[in-house]
Scaffold this motif. Structure first.
Motif, PDB file in Angstrom:
ATOM      1  N   GLY A 129       0.970  22.465   5.272  1.00  0.00           N
ATOM      2  CA  GLY A 129      -0.455  22.336   5.524  1.00  0.00           C
ATOM      3  C   GLY A 129      -1.109  21.338   4.582  1.00  0.00           C
ATOM      4  N   GLN A 130      -0.633  21.267   3.358  1.00  0.00           N
ATOM      5  CA  GLN A 130      -1.203  20.324   2.403  1.00  0.00           C
ATOM      6  C   GLN A 130      -0.988  18.876   2.842  1.00  0.00           C
ATOM      7  OE1 GLN A 130      -0.114  21.155  -1.691  1.00  0.00           O
ATOM      8  NE2 GLN A 130      -0.047  23.365  -1.275  1.00  0.00           N
ATOM      9  N   VAL A 131       0.154  18.590   3.453  1.00  0.00           N
ATOM     10  CA  VAL A 131       0.419  17.224   3.932  1.00  0.00           C
ATOM     11  C   VAL A 131      -0.675  16.800   4.916  1.00  0.00           C
ATOM     12  CG1 VAL A 131       1.996  15.755   5.251  1.00  0.00           C
ATOM     13  CG2 VAL A 131       2.906  17.383   3.582  1.00  0.00           C
ATOM     14  N   HIS A 132      -0.998  17.671   5.866  1.00  0.00           N
ATOM     15  CA  HIS A 132      -2.016  17.338   6.860  1.00  0.00           C
ATOM     16  C   HIS A 132      -3.380  17.125   6.205  1.00  0.00           C
ATOM     17  CE1 HIS A 132       0.523  17.913  10.356  1.00  0.00           C
ATOM     18  NE2 HIS A 132       0.953  19.053   9.861  1.00  0.00           N
ATOM     19  N   ARG A 133      -3.694  17.915   5.204  1.00  0.00           N
ATOM     20  CA  ARG A 133      -4.993  17.797   4.550  1.00  0.00           C
ATOM     21  C   ARG A 133      -5.119  16.484   3.789  1.00  0.00           C
ATOM     22  NH1 ARG A 133      -6.694  23.919   2.800  1.00  0.00           N
ATOM     23  NH2 ARG A 133      -5.685  24.975   4.536  1.00  0.00           N
ATOM     24  N   TYR A 134      -4.097  16.147   3.025  1.00  0.00           N
ATOM     25  CA  TYR A 134      -4.146  14.889   2.278  1.00  0.00           C
ATOM     26  C   TYR A 134      -4.136  13.690   3.219  1.00  0.00           C
ATOM     27  CZ  TYR A 134      -3.674  17.190  -2.236  1.00  0.00           C
ATOM     28  OH  TYR A 134      -3.914  17.953  -3.359  1.00  0.00           O
ATOM     29  N   ALA A 135      -3.393  13.793   4.318  1.00  0.00           N
ATOM     30  CA  ALA A 135      -3.377  12.691   5.292  1.00  0.00           C
ATOM     31  C   ALA A 135      -4.762  12.470   5.879  1.00  0.00           C
ATOM     32  CB  ALA A 135      -2.371  12.992   6.402  1.00  0.00           C
ATOM     33  N   GLY A 136      -5.453  13.551   6.232  1.00  0.00           N
ATOM     34  CA  GLY A 136      -6.784  13.427   6.813  1.00  0.00           C
ATOM     35  C   GLY A 136      -7.753  12.750   5.869  1.00  0.00           C
ATOM     36  N   LEU A 137      -7.746  13.148   4.597  1.00  0.00           N
ATOM     37  CA  LEU A 137      -8.644  12.526   3.628  1.00  0.00           C
ATOM     38  C   LEU A 137      -8.265  11.075   3.376  1.00  0.00           C
ATOM     39  CD1 LEU A 137     -10.996  12.672   1.680  1.00  0.00           C
ATOM     40  CD2 LEU A 137      -9.437  13.657  -0.043  1.00  0.00           C
ATOM     41  N   ALA A 138      -6.974  10.768   3.315  1.00  0.00           N
ATOM     42  CA  ALA A 138      -6.533   9.383   3.094  1.00  0.00           C
ATOM     43  C   ALA A 138      -7.018   8.458   4.212  1.00  0.00           C
ATOM     44  CB  ALA A 138      -5.012   9.332   2.989  1.00  0.00           C
ATOM     45  N   LEU A 139      -6.973   8.932   5.439  1.00  0.00           N
ATOM     46  CA  LEU A 139      -7.433   8.114   6.567  1.00  0.00           C
ATOM     47  C   LEU A 139      -8.928   7.818   6.465  1.00  0.00           C
ATOM     48  CD1 LEU A 139      -5.476   9.830   9.483  1.00  0.00           C
ATOM     49  CD2 LEU A 139      -5.161   7.484   8.674  1.00  0.00           C
ATOM     50  N   ILE A 140      -9.701   8.810   6.065  1.00  0.00           N
ATOM     51  CA  ILE A 140     -11.147   8.621   5.958  1.00  0.00           C
ATOM     52  C   ILE A 140     -11.480   7.662   4.815  1.00  0.00           C
ATOM     53  CG2 ILE A 140     -13.313   9.809   5.417  1.00  0.00           C
ATOM     54  CD1 ILE A 140     -12.017  12.290   6.863  1.00  0.00           C
ATOM     55  N   LEU A 141     -10.848   7.852   3.661  1.00  0.00           N
ATOM     56  CA  LEU A 141     -11.092   6.961   2.523  1.00  0.00           C
ATOM     57  C   LEU A 141     -10.710   5.525   2.853  1.00  0.00           C
ATOM     58  CD1 LEU A 141      -9.756   9.302  -0.293  1.00  0.00           C
ATOM     59  CD2 LEU A 141     -12.145   8.622   0.046  1.00  0.00           C
ATOM     60  N   THR A 142      -9.603   5.361   3.549  1.00  0.00           N
ATOM     61  CA  THR A 142      -9.180   4.010   3.940  1.00  0.00           C
ATOM     62  C   THR A 142     -10.199   3.385   4.887  1.00  0.00           C
ATOM     63  OG1 THR A 142      -6.845   4.612   3.688  1.00  0.00           O
ATOM     64  CG2 THR A 142      -7.343   2.673   5.031  1.00  0.00           C
ATOM     65  N   ALA A 143     -10.675   4.157   5.836  1.00  0.00           N
ATOM     66  CA  ALA A 143     -11.676   3.647   6.774  1.00  0.00           C
ATOM     67  C   ALA A 143     -12.972   3.268   6.070  1.00  0.00           C
ATOM     68  CB  ALA A 143     -11.953   4.691   7.855  1.00  0.00           C
ATOM     69  N   GLN A 144     -13.279   3.936   4.954  1.00  0.00           N
ATOM     70  CA  GLN A 144     -14.486   3.625   4.190  1.00  0.00           C
ATOM     71  C   GLN A 144     -14.254   2.511   3.174  1.00  0.00           C
ATOM     72  OE1 GLN A 144     -15.507   7.665   2.751  1.00  0.00           O
ATOM     73  NE2 GLN A 144     -17.308   7.570   4.099  1.00  0.00           N
ATOM     74  N   GLY A 145     -13.034   1.983   3.100  1.00  0.00           N
ATOM     75  CA  GLY A 145     -12.742   0.876   2.199  1.00  0.00           C
ATOM     76  C   GLY A 145     -12.426   1.274   0.777  1.00  0.00           C
ATOM     77  N   GLU A 146     -12.262   2.566   0.487  1.00  0.00           N
ATOM     78  CA  GLU A 146     -11.931   3.033  -0.865  1.00  0.00           C
ATOM     79  C   GLU A 146     -10.412   3.081  -1.012  1.00  0.00           C
ATOM     80  OE1 GLU A 146     -14.032   6.351  -2.444  1.00  0.00           O
ATOM     81  OE2 GLU A 146     -15.819   5.963  -1.212  1.00  0.00           O
ATOM     82  N   LEU A 147      -9.825   1.905  -1.164  1.00  0.00           N
ATOM     83  CA  LEU A 147      -8.362   1.806  -1.102  1.00  0.00           C
ATOM     84  C   LEU A 147      -7.673   2.472  -2.286  1.00  0.00           C
ATOM     85  CD1 LEU A 147      -7.927  -1.863   0.199  1.00  0.00           C
ATOM     86  CD2 LEU A 147      -7.940   0.288   1.478  1.00  0.00           C
ATOM     87  N   ASP A 148      -8.220   2.326  -3.500  1.00  0.00           N
ATOM     88  CA  ASP A 148      -7.558   2.920  -4.656  1.00  0.00           C
ATOM     89  C   ASP A 148      -7.435   4.433  -4.503  1.00  0.00           C
ATOM     90  OD1 ASP A 148      -7.292   0.465  -5.766  1.00  0.00           O
ATOM     91  OD2 ASP A 148      -8.784   0.731  -7.347  1.00  0.00           O
ATOM     92  N   ARG A 149      -8.551   5.075  -4.149  1.00  0.00           N
ATOM     93  CA  ARG A 149      -8.496   6.531  -4.007  1.00  0.00           C
ATOM     94  C   ARG A 149      -7.705   6.907  -2.759  1.00  0.00           C
ATOM     95  NH1 ARG A 149     -12.589  11.184  -2.834  1.00  0.00           N
ATOM     96  NH2 ARG A 149     -11.270  12.890  -3.510  1.00  0.00           N
ATOM     97  N   GLY A 150      -7.828   6.105  -1.700  1.00  0.00           N
ATOM     98  CA  GLY A 150      -7.079   6.385  -0.481  1.00  0.00           C
ATOM     99  C   GLY A 150      -5.582   6.380  -0.732  1.00  0.00           C
ATOM    100  N   VAL A 151      -5.110   5.407  -1.509  1.00  0.00           N
ATOM    101  CA  VAL A 151      -3.679   5.335  -1.831  1.00  0.00           C
ATOM    102  C   VAL A 151      -3.279   6.505  -2.719  1.00  0.00           C
ATOM    103  CG1 VAL A 151      -1.964   4.025  -3.138  1.00  0.00           C
ATOM    104  CG2 VAL A 151      -3.428   2.860  -1.491  1.00  0.00           C
ATOM    105  N   HIS A 152      -4.143   6.845  -3.681  1.00  0.00           N
ATOM    106  CA  HIS A 152      -3.835   7.985  -4.556  1.00  0.00           C
ATOM    107  C   HIS A 152      -3.634   9.256  -3.732  1.00  0.00           C
ATOM    108  CE1 HIS A 152      -3.956  10.764  -7.917  1.00  0.00           C
ATOM    109  NE2 HIS A 152      -4.970  11.403  -7.346  1.00  0.00           N
ATOM    110  N   VAL A 153      -4.522   9.502  -2.777  1.00  0.00           N
ATOM    111  CA  VAL A 153      -4.403  10.685  -1.923  1.00  0.00           C
ATOM    112  C   VAL A 153      -3.161  10.582  -1.042  1.00  0.00           C
ATOM    113  CG1 VAL A 153      -5.500  11.960  -0.034  1.00  0.00           C
ATOM    114  CG2 VAL A 153      -6.873  11.157  -1.965  1.00  0.00           C
TER     115      VAL A 153
END
Length: 445
Positions: A369-393
């Motif tokens: 379940g954690q994989v799905h949660r981190y994936a969802g947040l990573a997609l949103i951060l990437t779409a918002q242009g926050e690449l550093d945090r998106g990659v970290h997630v």
């Protein structure tokens, strides 16, 4: 491409008749017609679902019936011609079809065609509507007792935990072996109505989990048949909550297959049939599924009422939901669902709030379940242009996916990786892509 005749193969195995033995008996009993079948002929009847010319099908019924000591029909051996093959089976026939599916799965013979449209809706309609299975008691060679039911329930709990730790691919063979060797003989044994309902409920739980594992392994036709079997067993058990849970699984699969209208139809059927008896956990998940389906259609007006209802109920959920199967609705799961729907509707700020809450509570759920949660947040951060945090997630997502043999987790990692690939010129993204590509390559090889 024809699907294998799992019914004939399972009956031959149960009767202890080899391919060569069946062919020989058919030839002997039709000597005046000078039929010349051999083991390869029987293999073709099974592999290609071919039906030999008359009178061979009737002779096959007679040969198997003599060995088993009970009547065997053309429908039982999967050799009914024409439209009659689409008739919905009785409970007894459904049990034999389920047993044939489990036996075929354990031997690597699986369905190849996914049902859509009316054929996909029919099992849910039959579950929701009369007639009910008022009398399921039966007589058999041995009597089922409560210890048998308890064993099946413990096995389902054990296999569910295995699935959450390592994925569906290595777990499903263990489940189908148990269904074939222990559950199917129990369904054919002796029990009264009350114990029979408990037995159908326990076997249905294992059949549903086999469907989940097949879905996870991306064997979608097989997953659908396991879930249809589980739903038929759920109807016999009389447990509407369990049946609605199986329908929710079917809705989740339909969403993956982009059958969005079917998702809504399934969710509405489960909510309507279950009524006030459904647990809040299941109700909130069904509304989330409908909301996600409408979001993928781009229909915000239809999506938002379902999302609001789901969020309101989820906010008041406790830790325990009554039924083991609904334990997947853990803190943060609905927030993950809502975040995905809102991302599809391009409402990234609201999606991010839910996604961050889902990650905040990720420690309370299993690694899968954690994989799905981190994936969802990573997609949103990437779409918002926050690449550093998106990659970290995304890196934390990979940490948790490592070691799991799961088609669905592979899909999630691949989705995040595709979203980040256009930014490969950024050093932090390039480092992530190198690691992600290695993960994806190892899982595909």
């Amino acid at each position: 491409m024809a699907e294998p005749n799992l019914l004939l193969e399972a009956l031959l195995a149960r009767a202890g008749i080899s391919h060569a033995g069946l062919a020989k008996q058919v030839n002997i009993r039709s000597a005046d017609l000078r039929l010349r079948y051999d083991h390869a002929s029987v293999a073709r009847w099974i592999r290609d679902h071919a039906i030999p010319r008359d009178p061979a099908p009737e002779l096959i019924c007679r040969i198997i019936a003599e060995r088993l000591g009970n009547d065997v029909t053309l429908a039982d051996i999967g050799m009914v011609r024409g439209e009659a093959t689409d008739r919905l089976p009785s409970l007894a026939a459904a049990v034999e079809q389920g047993a044939a599916l489990w036996h075929g799965d354990s031997r690597g013979r699986v369905p190849s065609r996914i049902f859509t449209g009316a054929k996909a809706a029919a099992p849910v309609f039959e579950w929701e509507n009369p007639p009910e299975d008022d009398l399921i008691a039966r007589l058999g060679e041995r009597r089922v007792d409560t210890a048998d039911v308890a064993m099946l329930r413990r096995a389902r709990t054990h296999f569910q935990e295995m699935y959450r730790r390592v994925g569906g691919m290595p777990v499903r063979p263990r489940i189908t072996a148990l269904l074939t060797q222990r559950a199917a003989p129990l369904l054919r044994a002796s029990y009264d109505n009350a114990l029979g309902r408990q037995l159908y409920r326990a076997v249905g739980g294992l059949a549903a989990l086999a469907g989940v594992c097949a879905y996870d392994a991306n064997q979608q036709p097989l997953a659908q048949r396991h879930l249809f079997t589980a739903l038929r067993l759920a109807k016999a058990s009389g447990d509407r909550q369990f049946g609605a849970y199986v329908v929710a699984l079917l809705a989740n699969q339909a969403l993956y297959l982009e059958e969005r209208r079917l998702v809504v139809q399934y969710a509405e059927s489960a909510l309507r049939a279950g009524g006030p008896s459904l647990s809040p956990a299941l109700v909130t998940d069904l509304h989330a599924l409908a909301g996600k389906a409408y979001a993928r259609m781009g229909d915000a007006r239809a999506s938002h009422p379902h999302l609001r209802t789901s969020a309101t109920i989820a906010a008041n959920l406790g830790q325990h939901h009554g039924h083991d199967e609904v334990s997947y609705v853990q803190p943060g799961l609905i927030e993950t669902q809502l975040a995905e729907a809102l991302r599809r509707l391009d409402d990234l700020p609201a999606a991010r709030i839910y996604a961050e809450e889902s990650v905040r509570t990720a420690g309370s759920t299993h690694l899968r379940g954690q994989v799905h949660r981190y994936a969802g947040l990573a997609l949103i951060l990437t779409a918002q242009g926050e690449l550093d945090r998106g990659v970290h997630v995304a890196e934390r997502m990979l940490d948790r996916a490592d070691g799991m043999d799961s088609g669905r987790l592979h899909d999630r990692v691949a989705h995040v990786t595709r979203a980040l690939r256009p930014h490969a010129g950024e050093p932090v993204v390039a480092a992530y892509l190198e690691r992600a590509d290695e993960y994806l390559y190892l899982k595909e090889s």
